[in-house]
Scaffold this active site. Structure first.
Site, mmCIF file in Angstrom:
data_model
loop_
_atom_site.group_PDB
_atom_site.id
_atom_site.type_symbol
_atom_site.label_atom_id
_atom_site.label_comp_id
_atom_site.label_asym_id
_atom_site.label_seq_id
_atom_site.Cartn_x
_atom_site.Cartn_y
_atom_site.Cartn_z
ATOM 1 N N ASP A 68 0.822 -1.223 0.000
ATOM 2 C CA ASP A 68 0.000 0.000 0.000
ATOM 3 C C ASP A 68 0.852 1.267 0.000
ATOM 4 O OD1 ASP A 68 0.697 -0.897 2.592
ATOM 5 O OD2 ASP A 68 -0.878 0.299 3.528
ATOM 6 N N HIS A 272 -3.797 7.196 6.980
ATOM 7 C CA HIS A 272 -3.560 5.755 6.943
ATOM 8 C C HIS A 272 -4.616 5.009 7.762
ATOM 9 C CE1 HIS A 272 -1.260 1.908 7.206
ATOM 10 N NE2 HIS A 272 -0.785 2.308 6.038
#
Ligand SMILES: [Zn+2]
Length: 306
Positions: A68, A272
């Site tokens: 990611d 995040h």
């Protein structure tokens, strides 16, 4: 020359891309330097969506090799090449990233049209990885499940004024004033070095932006980014999943806010976020209780560092 210091959030989510949040990526302009930190899947599409001119980017910093944070890199580099880029690019990242990129380009028989420089990150202390007369980037180790680095972007000399008494006393000729004011040191023909810092004054204290993703809380962060003015810190989980945060070497919003409080930053930005949360109300309330000036970042958000 632009004195802009701005961050564009291109991805604010954690592991799984969702329709609201792309994985990690941030575009930063600091005194006319164009940087990208992390490059999750879909970053180039996000750049188009939010009006980022990606050919201007000269430095890409990859925090770690969880997908990611870099699965969008190969696509971005390919597009840059297909669009005729010829200006070189430097990538800073964990050692094995260099080989990962090499394998992908070799398998496709599609070499890049431009020079790609790779700087491996290995330090277990804070270290300067890029510096010029207007800014500095340092990398420092975070505490995660694989080698992971945070980045500190510091401006310098963006508001220089001439120190006229010092210039007069040293008998410096007027023709050098403009270069010194722009932050350039000059070597004269006789070998004398005129250091711009000796003849200029910084009008406002330099600003800085620290990027900390992904990490569990750890003590050394305070020495690595002491004095930073703005902090981006991951807050993957809320307090409900504190145990999960611990087991995956991530932070809760409350833990991120504690870092901001102890550092005394101006503003904290949280990102995040795990895709398990429908919204970030818990993150915001838990963090704000400790550090009031907390902002939840969203994809496309522009953060002005001033
Ligand atoms: Zn990670």
């Amino acid at each position: 020359m632009s004195k802009l210091f701005e961050v564009v959030v291109l991805g604010s989510g954690a592991a799984l891309p969702t329709s609201n949040r792309a994985p990690s990526a941030q575009y930063i302009v600091c005194n006319n330097r164009h940087l990208l930190i992390d490059c999750g899947e879909g970053t180039q599409s996000q750049m188009r969506k939010y009006g980022v001119h990606f050919q201007k980017i000269a430095h890409i910093f990859i925090s770690h090799l969880h997908g990611d944070h870099y699965f969008g890199l190969i696509g971005l580099l390919s597009t840059m090449s297909l669009l005729g880029r010829n200006q070189g690019l430097t990538i800073y990242g964990p050692v094995s990233l260099e080989n990962i990129l090499k394998v992908q380009f070799e398998a496709a028989f599609s070499p890049l049209n431009f020079q790609l420089n790779f700087i491996p990150l290995t330090a277990n202390q804070k270290e300067v990885i890029f510096e010029d007369n207007l800014m500095r980037v340092s990398a420092f180790p975070l505490k995660h499940r694989i080698p992971t680095f945070g980045f500190l972007i510091e401006e310098k000399g963006s508001e220089l004024k001439l120190n006229l008494p010092a210039l007069k006393e040293a008998g410096i000729k007027k023709e050098y004033f403009r270069l010194l004011k722009q932050g350039n040191s000059i070597e004269l023909l006789d070998g004398t070095l005129l250091n711009f810092a000796d003849y200029t004054i910084s009008a406002s204290p330099p600003l800085s932006y620290a990027y900390c993703s992904d990490t569990a809380p750890f003590k050394n962060i305070y020495s690595f980014i002491k004095g930073t003015t703005f902090l981006y810190h991951e807050a993957t989980f809320s307090n409900r999943h504190k145990e999960r945060a611990k087991n995956t070497a991530h932070s809760t919003a409350e833990q991120a806010a504690t870092v901001a409080l102890n550092l005394g930053v101006k503003q904290l930005f949280l990102g995040h976020f795990s895709s398990r949360y429908a919204n970030c109300e818990e993150h915001l309330s838990e963090a704000s209780a400790i550090f009031p000036n907390t902002t939840i970042v969203e994809d496309g958000m522009k953060i002005s560092i001033h």
